[in-house]
Design a protein around this motif. Structure first.
Motif, PDB file in Angstrom:
ATOM      1  N   PRO A 225       6.785  59.727 -23.605  1.00 30.60           N
ATOM      2  CA  PRO A 225       7.438  59.122 -24.523  1.00 30.60           C
ATOM      3  C   PRO A 225       8.857  59.385 -23.524  1.00 30.60           C
ATOM      4  N   VAL A 226       9.094  57.740 -23.083  1.00 25.21           N
ATOM      5  CA  VAL A 226      10.400  58.054 -23.099  1.00 25.21           C
ATOM      6  C   VAL A 226      11.604  57.543 -23.378  1.00 25.21           C
ATOM      7  N   ASP A 227      12.672  58.563 -23.568  1.00 25.72           N
ATOM      8  CA  ASP A 227      13.645  58.534 -24.525  1.00 25.72           C
ATOM      9  C   ASP A 227      14.526  58.288 -24.253  1.00 25.72           C
ATOM     10  N   ILE A 228      15.785  57.773 -23.035  1.00 28.04           N
ATOM     11  CA  ILE A 228      16.632  57.021 -22.692  1.00 28.04           C
ATOM     12  C   ILE A 228      16.354  56.222 -21.192  1.00 28.04           C
ATOM     13  N   ALA A 229      16.147  55.318 -21.290  1.00 26.99           N
ATOM     14  CA  ALA A 229      16.551  54.516 -19.404  1.00 26.99           C
ATOM     15  C   ALA A 229      17.956  54.464 -19.592  1.00 26.99           C
ATOM     16  N   PHE A 230      18.590  54.954 -18.197  1.00 24.58           N
ATOM     17  CA  PHE A 230      20.445  54.632 -17.728  1.00 24.58           C
ATOM     18  C   PHE A 230      19.943  53.520 -17.198  1.00 24.58           C
ATOM     19  N   VAL A 231      20.016  52.049 -17.161  1.00 29.78           N
ATOM     20  CA  VAL A 231      19.713  51.228 -16.391  1.00 29.78           C
ATOM     21  C   VAL A 231      21.478  49.936 -15.961  1.00 29.78           C
ATOM     22  N   GLY A 232      21.167  49.363 -14.521  1.00 30.05           N
ATOM     23  CA  GLY A 232      22.222  47.998 -14.144  1.00 30.05           C
ATOM     24  C   GLY A 232      21.553  46.906 -14.390  1.00 30.05           C
ATOM     25  N   ILE A 233      22.400  45.785 -14.312  1.00 29.21           N
ATOM     26  CA  ILE A 233      21.507  44.586 -14.126  1.00 29.21           C
ATOM     27  C   ILE A 233      22.150  44.529 -12.783  1.00 29.21           C
ATOM     28  N   GLY A 234      21.234  43.357 -11.649  1.00 25.41           N
ATOM     29  CA  GLY A 234      22.222  43.117 -10.245  1.00 25.41           C
ATOM     30  C   GLY A 234      22.482  41.879 -10.667  1.00 25.41           C
ATOM     31  N   GLU A 235      23.104  41.174  -9.552  1.00 25.49           N
ATOM     32  CA  GLU A 235      24.155  40.234  -9.704  1.00 25.49           C
ATOM     33  C   GLU A 235      22.801  39.036  -9.913  1.00 25.49           C
ATOM     34  N   ASN A 236      21.505  39.429  -9.652  1.00 32.47           N
ATOM     35  CA  ASN A 236      20.454  38.005  -9.616  1.00 32.47           C
ATOM     36  C   ASN A 236      20.289  37.714 -10.822  1.00 32.47           C
ATOM     37  N   GLY A 237      20.634  39.330 -11.485  1.00 30.68           N
ATOM     38  CA  GLY A 237      19.925  39.546 -13.026  1.00 30.68           C
ATOM     39  C   GLY A 237      18.778  40.023 -12.686  1.00 30.68           C
ATOM     40  N   HIS A 238      18.336  41.468 -12.139  1.00 31.63           N
ATOM     41  CA  HIS A 238      17.115  41.184 -12.152  1.00 31.63           C
ATOM     42  C   HIS A 238      17.453  42.720 -12.497  1.00 31.63           C
ATOM     43  N   LEU A 239      16.895  44.002 -13.032  1.00 29.41           N
ATOM     44  CA  LEU A 239      16.281  44.521 -14.135  1.00 29.41           C
ATOM     45  C   LEU A 239      15.418  46.001 -12.797  1.00 29.41           C
ATOM     46  N   ALA A 240      15.656  46.738 -12.777  1.00 31.57           N
ATOM     47  CA  ALA A 240      15.439  47.494 -11.118  1.00 31.57           C
ATOM     48  C   ALA A 240      15.422  46.675 -10.648  1.00 31.57           C
ATOM     49  N   PHE A 241      14.509  46.849  -9.227  1.00 32.38           N
ATOM     50  CA  PHE A 241      14.063  45.205  -8.630  1.00 32.38           C
ATOM     51  C   PHE A 241      13.129  44.975  -9.309  1.00 32.38           C
ATOM     52  N   ASN A 242      13.169  44.452 -10.918  1.00 32.30           N
ATOM     53  CA  ASN A 242      11.805  43.105 -11.079  1.00 32.30           C
ATOM     54  C   ASN A 242      12.961  41.617 -10.527  1.00 32.30           C
ATOM     55  N   ASP A 243      12.818  40.972  -9.475  1.00 32.17           N
ATOM     56  CA  ASP A 243      14.273  39.918  -9.459  1.00 32.17           C
ATOM     57  C   ASP A 243      13.283  38.770  -9.890  1.00 32.17           C
ATOM     58  N   PRO A 244      13.942  37.928  -9.990  1.00 25.99           N
ATOM     59  CA  PRO A 244      13.711  36.751 -10.594  1.00 25.99           C
ATOM     60  C   PRO A 244      12.349  35.773  -9.780  1.00 25.99           C
ATOM     61  N   PRO A 245      11.820  35.397 -10.774  1.00 25.24           N
ATOM     62  CA  PRO A 245      11.199  35.474 -11.912  1.00 25.24           C
ATOM     63  C   PRO A 245      10.019  36.525 -12.329  1.00 25.24           C
ATOM     64  N   ALA A 246      11.017  37.188 -13.539  1.00 22.65           N
ATOM     65  CA  ALA A 246      10.312  38.927 -13.501  1.00 22.65           C
ATOM     66  C   ALA A 246       8.594  38.210 -14.131  1.00 22.65           C
ATOM     67  N   ASP A 247       8.252  39.568 -13.830  1.00 24.07           N
ATOM     68  CA  ASP A 247       6.655  39.991 -14.643  1.00 24.07           C
ATOM     69  C   ASP A 247       7.318  40.501 -16.086  1.00 24.07           C
ATOM     70  N   PHE A 248       7.179  39.973 -16.933  1.00 17.55           N
ATOM     71  CA  PHE A 248       7.572  40.613 -18.336  1.00 17.55           C
ATOM     72  C   PHE A 248       5.716  40.836 -18.855  1.00 17.55           C
ATOM     73  N   GLU A 249       4.832  40.598 -18.545  1.00 20.38           N
ATOM     74  CA  GLU A 249       3.930  40.670 -19.203  1.00 20.38           C
ATOM     75  C   GLU A 249       2.997  42.204 -18.601  1.00 20.38           C
ATOM     76  N   THR A 250       3.173  42.301 -17.336  1.00 18.06           N
ATOM     77  CA  THR A 250       1.647  43.880 -16.539  1.00 18.06           C
ATOM     78  C   THR A 250       2.663  45.064 -17.294  1.00 18.06           C
ATOM     79  N   GLU A 251       1.434  45.320 -17.594  1.00 20.84           N
ATOM     80  CA  GLU A 251       1.687  46.763 -18.508  1.00 20.84           C
ATOM     81  C   GLU A 251       1.405  48.002 -17.808  1.00 20.84           C
ATOM     82  N   THR A 252       1.121  47.734 -16.336  1.00 26.54           N
ATOM     83  CA  THR A 252       1.431  48.986 -14.982  1.00 26.54           C
ATOM     84  C   THR A 252       2.534  49.226 -15.166  1.00 26.54           C
ATOM     85  N   PRO A 253       3.120  50.679 -15.128  1.00 20.36           N
ATOM     86  CA  PRO A 253       4.290  51.618 -15.078  1.00 20.36           C
ATOM     87  C   PRO A 253       4.795  50.937 -13.665  1.00 20.36           C
TER      88      PRO A 253
END
Ligand SMILES: N[C@@H]1[C@@H](O)[C@H](O)[C@@H](COP(=O)(O)O)O[C@@H]1O
Length: 255
Positions: free
Chosen positions: A124-152
């Motif tokens: 189980p992951v306790d804490i994620a330290f993240v940022g937000i990209g200028e294009n709104g990305h989370l990690a390298f999930n650029d838009p349009p991001a896949d909100f569904e896949t369960e693959t880590p």
């Protein structure tokens, strides 16, 4: 979503690191260990410097993963996220971590996604330290991001805005040198973290911050998914918060 706004990036970084350190201490006390995820990039520099200076965390009980890595970049490349986290985090700690599961995207990236995916799925992951990209990305999930896949972890194509941001921050000599693909942690895997500490300073993030915090939740603004996480704290400076519509009293304003 808890939003905190600070006058300067330095104050923001200190507060984010204090919050992260306090979760870490509490988690180690409760579970005997902690699992964290770390982002890279300009937005994390101050926070990581403060976090590694925390003297009362038993880092030997902490296992770390990182969010993303460029494909085809060696570990000694100045833009490598492994390089970034090795020099700015691992080597700054007062004692060694239990483990850091670095992403190596130089070879068979699908096999690497599977390898690290199995490791992170086991904990189980306790804490994620993240940022937000200028294009709104989370990690390298650029838009349009896949909100569904369960693959880590996923192998993804980077969009032009994302690649231009990396160039603008000075990590690469020219646009052609910015890789076109990366391995990224999936949105669902990030959202599975118990707590998220999101650190976003600087004026060039103001539009992405407004869209992520006050816009609707949409794959076109990947970080907007954070609105649905029950324990996310967002740390902003005055510049990145400048376009928020909320009145200052709606946020926790601190000096
Ligand atoms: N892929 C990385 C992420 O790990 C980071 O959280 C985000 C914000 O980066 P920065 O802090 O450089 O704006 O995008 C970067 O490109």
């Amino acid at each position: 979503m808890d939003i905190q706004i600070f006058s300067t990036p330095e104050q923001m970084a200190r507060a984010a690191a204090e919050t992260g350190a306090s979760y870490l201490r509490e988690t180690i006390d409760r579970r005997g260990e902690a699992v964290i995820i770390l982002a890279t990039g300009a937005s994390q520099l101050g926070m990581l410097a403060e976090l590694t200076a925390a003297t009362d965390i038993d880092w030997s009980k902490v296992t770390a993963f990182h969010l993303d890595e460029y494909e085809g970049i060696s570990a000694d490349h100045p833009a490598s996220f492994r390089n970034y986290l090795q020099t700015r985090f691992v080597e700054q700690l007062p004692r060694p971590l239990r483990a850091f599961h670095f992403l190596n995207a130089e070879g068979d990236c699908l096999a690497e996604c599977r390898r690290v995916g199995e490791l992170i799925a086991a904990k189980p992951v306790d804490i994620a330290f993240v940022g937000i990209g200028e294009n709104g990305h989370l990690a390298f999930n650029d838009p349009p991001a896949d909100f569904e896949t369960e693959t880590p972890f996923l192998s993804v194509e980077l969009d032009e805005a994302c690649r231009r941001q990396q160039l603008g921050e000075g990590w690469f000599a020219d646009f052609e040198s910015v890789p076109q693909r990366a391995i990224t942690m999936s949105v669902r895997q990030i959202m599975a973290s118990q707590r998220i500490v999101c650190t976003v300073p600087h004026q060039q993030k103001a539009i992405a911050v407004r869209n992520a915090i006050e816009g609707r939740v949409t794959p076109d603004v990947p970080a907007s998914i954070l609105q649905q996480h029950p324990h996310t704290q967002v740390f902003l400076d005055d510049a990145s918060a400048a376009l928020l519509n909320r009145s200052p009293s709606a946020a926790t304003e601190r000096d």
